[in-house]
Enzyme design. Sequence first.
Site, PDB file in Angstrom:
ATOM      1  N   ASP A 381       0.858  -1.179   0.000  1.00 36.72           N
ATOM      2  CA  ASP A 381       0.000   0.000   0.000  1.00 36.72           C
ATOM      3  C   ASP A 381       0.903   1.239   0.000  1.00 36.72           C
ATOM      4  O   ASP A 381       2.110   1.133   0.250  1.00 36.72           O
ATOM      5  CB  ASP A 381      -0.894  -0.035   1.238  1.00 36.72           C
ATOM      6  CG  ASP A 381      -1.780   1.183   1.348  1.00 36.72           C
ATOM      7  OD1 ASP A 381      -2.311   1.627   0.320  1.00 36.72           O
ATOM      8  OD2 ASP A 381      -1.921   1.712   2.470  1.00 36.72           O
ATOM      9  N   LYS A 382       0.336   2.404  -0.265  1.00 38.32           N
ATOM     10  CA  LYS A 382       1.148   3.625  -0.264  1.00 38.32           C
ATOM     11  C   LYS A 382       0.928   4.450   1.000  1.00 38.32           C
ATOM     12  O   LYS A 382       1.827   4.598   1.829  1.00 38.32           O
ATOM     13  CB  LYS A 382       0.842   4.480  -1.503  1.00 38.32           C
ATOM     14  CG  LYS A 382       1.683   5.752  -1.583  1.00 38.32           C
ATOM     15  CD  LYS A 382       1.309   6.605  -2.765  1.00 38.32           C
ATOM     16  CE  LYS A 382       0.005   7.341  -2.535  1.00 38.32           C
ATOM     17  NZ  LYS A 382       0.103   8.378  -1.473  1.00 38.32           N
ATOM     18  N   THR A 383      -0.293   4.967   1.169  1.00 35.57           N
ATOM     19  CA  THR A 383      -0.571   5.878   2.267  1.00 35.57           C
ATOM     20  C   THR A 383      -0.477   5.150   3.604  1.00 35.57           C
ATOM     21  O   THR A 383      -1.178   4.165   3.834  1.00 35.57           O
ATOM     22  CB  THR A 383      -1.970   6.498   2.101  1.00 35.57           C
ATOM     23  OG1 THR A 383      -2.042   7.135   0.834  1.00 35.57           O
ATOM     24  CG2 THR A 383      -2.230   7.513   3.198  1.00 35.57           C
ATOM     25  N   PHE A 500     -19.045   9.303   2.819  1.00 34.96           N
ATOM     26  CA  PHE A 500     -18.039   8.878   1.834  1.00 34.96           C
ATOM     27  C   PHE A 500     -18.102   7.363   1.647  1.00 34.96           C
ATOM     28  O   PHE A 500     -18.348   6.618   2.589  1.00 34.96           O
ATOM     29  CB  PHE A 500     -16.636   9.275   2.319  1.00 34.96           C
ATOM     30  CG  PHE A 500     -15.520   8.744   1.460  1.00 34.96           C
ATOM     31  CD1 PHE A 500     -15.086   9.442   0.343  1.00 34.96           C
ATOM     32  CD2 PHE A 500     -14.912   7.530   1.763  1.00 34.96           C
ATOM     33  CE1 PHE A 500     -14.062   8.960  -0.455  1.00 34.96           C
ATOM     34  CE2 PHE A 500     -13.890   7.030   0.975  1.00 34.96           C
ATOM     35  CZ  PHE A 500     -13.464   7.752  -0.138  1.00 34.96           C
ATOM     36  N   GLY A 637      -5.008   3.600  -3.678  1.00 34.80           N
ATOM     37  CA  GLY A 637      -6.246   4.237  -4.109  1.00 34.80           C
ATOM     38  C   GLY A 637      -6.038   5.639  -4.623  1.00 34.80           C
ATOM     39  O   GLY A 637      -6.998   6.282  -5.064  1.00 34.80           O
ATOM     40  N   ARG A 727      -5.898   3.804  -8.020  1.00 30.76           N
ATOM     41  CA  ARG A 727      -7.355   3.813  -7.907  1.00 30.76           C
ATOM     42  C   ARG A 727      -7.921   2.395  -7.792  1.00 30.76           C
ATOM     43  O   ARG A 727      -8.952   2.069  -8.386  1.00 30.76           O
ATOM     44  CB  ARG A 727      -7.989   4.508  -9.118  1.00 30.76           C
ATOM     45  CG  ARG A 727      -7.582   5.961  -9.326  1.00 30.76           C
ATOM     46  CD  ARG A 727      -7.995   6.850  -8.182  1.00 30.76           C
ATOM     47  NE  ARG A 727      -7.938   8.266  -8.530  1.00 30.76           N
ATOM     48  CZ  ARG A 727      -8.008   9.250  -7.646  1.00 30.76           C
ATOM     49  NH1 ARG A 727      -8.104   8.945  -6.350  1.00 30.76           N
ATOM     50  NH2 ARG A 727      -7.962  10.506  -8.025  1.00 30.76           N
ATOM     51  N   ASP A 756      -6.529  -2.826   3.575  1.00 23.69           N
ATOM     52  CA  ASP A 756      -5.439  -3.713   3.155  1.00 23.69           C
ATOM     53  C   ASP A 756      -5.579  -5.129   3.710  1.00 23.69           C
ATOM     54  O   ASP A 756      -4.766  -5.995   3.389  1.00 23.69           O
ATOM     55  CB  ASP A 756      -4.083  -3.145   3.613  1.00 23.69           C
ATOM     56  CG  ASP A 756      -3.824  -1.761   3.055  1.00 23.69           C
ATOM     57  OD1 ASP A 756      -4.086  -1.551   1.866  1.00 23.69           O
ATOM     58  OD2 ASP A 756      -3.371  -0.888   3.815  1.00 23.69           O
TER      59      ASP A 756
END
EC number: 7.6.2.1
Length: 1106
Positions: A381-383, A500, A637, A727, A756
Amino acid sequence: MKRYVYINDDELSPNLYCDNRISNRKYTLLNFLPKNLWEQFSRFMNQYFLLIACLQLWPLITPVNPASTWGPLILIFAVSATKEAWDDYNRYLSDKKANEKEVWVVKQGIKKPIQAQDTHVGNIIWLRENDEVPCDLVLIGTSDPQGLCYVETAALDGETDLKTRVIPSACMGIDFELLHKIKGVIECPNPDKDIRRFDANLRLFPPFIDNDVCPLTINNTILQSCYLRNTEWACGVAVYTGNETKMGMSRGIPEPKLTAMDAMIDKLTGAIFIFQIVVVVVLGIAGNVWKETEARKQWYVQYPNESPWYELLVIPLRFELLCSIMIPISIKVSLDLVKSLYAKFIDWDNEMIDLETGTPAHAANTAISEDLGQVEYILTDKTGTLTENRMIFKRCCISSIFYGNESGDALQDVELLNAIASGSPDIIRFLTVMAICNTVIPMRSKSGSISYKAQSQDEEALVRAAARLHMVFVNKNANTLEINFNGAIVQYDLLDILEFSSDRKRMSVVVKDCRSGKIFLLSKGADESILPCARVGQQTRSFTEAVEQYAQLGLRTLCLAWRELDEDEYRAWSSIFKEANSALVDREWRVAEVCQRLEHELEILGVVAIEDRLQDGVPETIESLRKAGINFWMLTGDKQTTAVQIALSCSFVSPEPKGQLLLINGKTEDEVCRSLERVLLTTRVTNSEPKDVAFVIDGWALEIALKHYKKAFVELAILSRTAICCRVTPSQKAQLVELLKSCDYRTLAIGDGGNDVRMIQQADIGVGISGREGLQAARAADYSIGKFRFLKRLILVHGRYSYNRTAFLSQYSFYKSLLICFIQIFFSFISGVSGTSLFNSVSLMAYNVFYTSIPVLVTSVLDKDLSEGTVLQHPQILFYCQAGRLLNPSTFAGWFGRSLFHAIVVFVITIHAYAYEKSEMEEMSMVALSGCIWLQAFVVAFETNSFTMLQHLAIWGNLVGFYIINWIVSALPSTGMYTIMFRLCRQPSYWTTMFLIVGAGMGPVLALKYFRYTYRSSKINILQQAERLGGPILSLGNIEPQPRSLENDVAPLSITQPKSRNPVYEPLLSDSPNATRRSFGSGTPFDFFQSQSRLSSSYSRNCKDN
């Protein structure tokens, strides 16, 4: 399916649903023994040894005492059962503590304390501040006048920030004194484990409300194991109890993961079993032939002239029992023990403690440590994983004007501050959306300072930035929002929240200005979800340019918008929205559809850019692991440009000209087909060049590629070392992991958030980061770490050491069993092929359980072939583990040959030294056993790379212990070994025999080892020599010569029918062609040796069709 919960009904609800008794136990006193035995005997190896043990009870065929098998078998079963019983007892104590907690419940209109286990569905439960919630509740009242309460959900999702929960609108205004008399019914779904969703309806009976239906969501509930915080009291109705709560439904034992080494050991065990059957058949036939021909001629062999038909099976069965020790009975227990210690080494590693938070590394799964050393793909994952997940507002674009570009910080931009001071309407609207379009809760301390509680780091960053720009969100009372702008208080009524979701990618609020009475829709979200909703005629080009500019700087972007609503339009929409919110089936889909009816014709206000910095050590970690031959995929994402910039900054991909990014995009099948075909063709052509090629794909194109062009995408995945997937949804992350696993790659997934979890659980190894998004990922993972940089040490140090140690231990276990078995087979040739055992039962049992187990367990657990510093300095040596260099059919054949050779040495020397000296058979047996013990002590010593005092004590102390034990046994007249060891130790010939056995057995082994170290030394050997000499390693050349080419020309590409590829096995780091299933291109020498693309045009891999 749904259930009806009748509130405060002491007669009906308790009879319909289970009570609140929690039970996580696996066993009871009555079923423990049969259930545990059933589980243990469900394994093939245990079934095999049980059959052998039962056959040994037949006196006619058993060559040894049944205790030689029953003893170790019972010991192994007892150890496993004791461990299971201890774990289950601890679960029982935990359940008992939870079940006996005191809970206040309304019974017949009166509050009274009961035990938590006596709570039933429909009961009204009262909680005080800091109480733990005993079951899943629907709130009906709190001490807060606005119906709010605060809960800590760390036990559920690991998130430490307090969550806000609110009572349903139907319960607003009910007096405190009347709450214990409330009656009604809750219509809710059957129990499930989704902690983020609760779609239900509440209907209160008169006189409280006139049967009006009130929709309930997860925000109206407080779930089991949460804690009530900062709220004096709260009460709620129990809807799910016991093991039917959402947390109870989430409990369970995950399916065990099979490591690559376990799979190899299973295959080798199967090969040994087949070899054993062949040996038994051959010796059984030979024994029966000798019996019918030669045996009857011997006067001392008293075989009857006629015998029953089953006599033909006696000798084969005797050999089956004799050869059963080919498969080591203790291998599973030994491996489980050392793997548990490997996991503890990770827990005890002080180098992997995050000093900032004090978070240590933790191994939740103790069975897969060696797989860490064979990882080929890391999907991250990134964030929050690569970045810190600490959002800082940096820049913005309002009405086509860019702020913060020069200073790098919009909060200090003089032009923006002057515009705010002058009261620019566009900027005021922009700041208003930043301040109140969220779910943030402002908290005022006793000193008057305001802090914010937010579930989203983005929202908190925006609210804090708005406060610094004089638009301060000061209070939130139920449905009233207060903001302070330049000293003036502005109030808004919060009418609706359009929450959201990952599908909508935006959230909105509907508010009413208390001064003007006007109704506004405030929205924020991703650019692709906000900009298409712009009103007709508004120019959005400048906002698109702002998004691209900020993304190229690696900043996260959000677009802000608003729209004034007509009151009639809102009322019509509100009734439809309320109806959608009351639906029990497909509520989320219906709500999203209704939201879309309102979120259109928006006035785009601007774009905000938020910085999320890289964690310390991320680029260095990725660079080291890429040198180790590990491929990286980023699954995020975020938008494409942001992800690419982060990838470049953290060494994910190399910038031009060393690197090349290939984009796969498109919204239709044809567009994706052409893009995928172009990228795949380019990848095949450039793969032979020394270039770092990566492909980039977004979630939409990925969905089309996986659905319609899966085979082509699989081929691209194999050809590319790096991929950036933008995304993507949580389910798509899990799909990509499964895709790589289907190609027989060992995958590791790492993430930090709840989105995740599916990816982490799907991977061969799951690693969770204990981050700011909570502990959901860490709890679902096999390993948890505090920061991404610790992944380097987890793989290169712990993974590599675990692989090396497990490889040695497993092969040694087979070696020592084959050694004693081969001696038994050789003895049958001089005992009439009758299946007679050379060794007595006590010696065989002690040999398996004590004499040969302790030294290897201690030495293998502590052995290090290279120091940690050298391993981290030269990550390329992980190739040896990835290639299966230390455990494969070739290395196993070496150990098999060594056992055969050592058996010949021991048997021949023992026979020549004692068989013709009129020695007792027990004496010859003890000499052969002594030779085996001496040989194995030296084998363990020579295979050990690093020595500690504990290892010396285990090896040589065990040898001394062998003699002490046998001296004691020889002193007992009833053992059948009376005085044997005393007599042998007094004979110089005994010690000469031991010297000859060790010299003849270890001499060739040492010579071969010396030859390989001197003339055919591996990279590891060179590093070991450098460590001993203390010299530096500048360059060691390439790993292997250039592998042979498999394809001279690139075949024409067909996207619908991709070219089938046959598996080709190339040698890697081994003399044997069967040592590995991978090949690497040659590299330019640098500081050690350099890897090229893991899979070039000359490389192919066998993939399963999906």
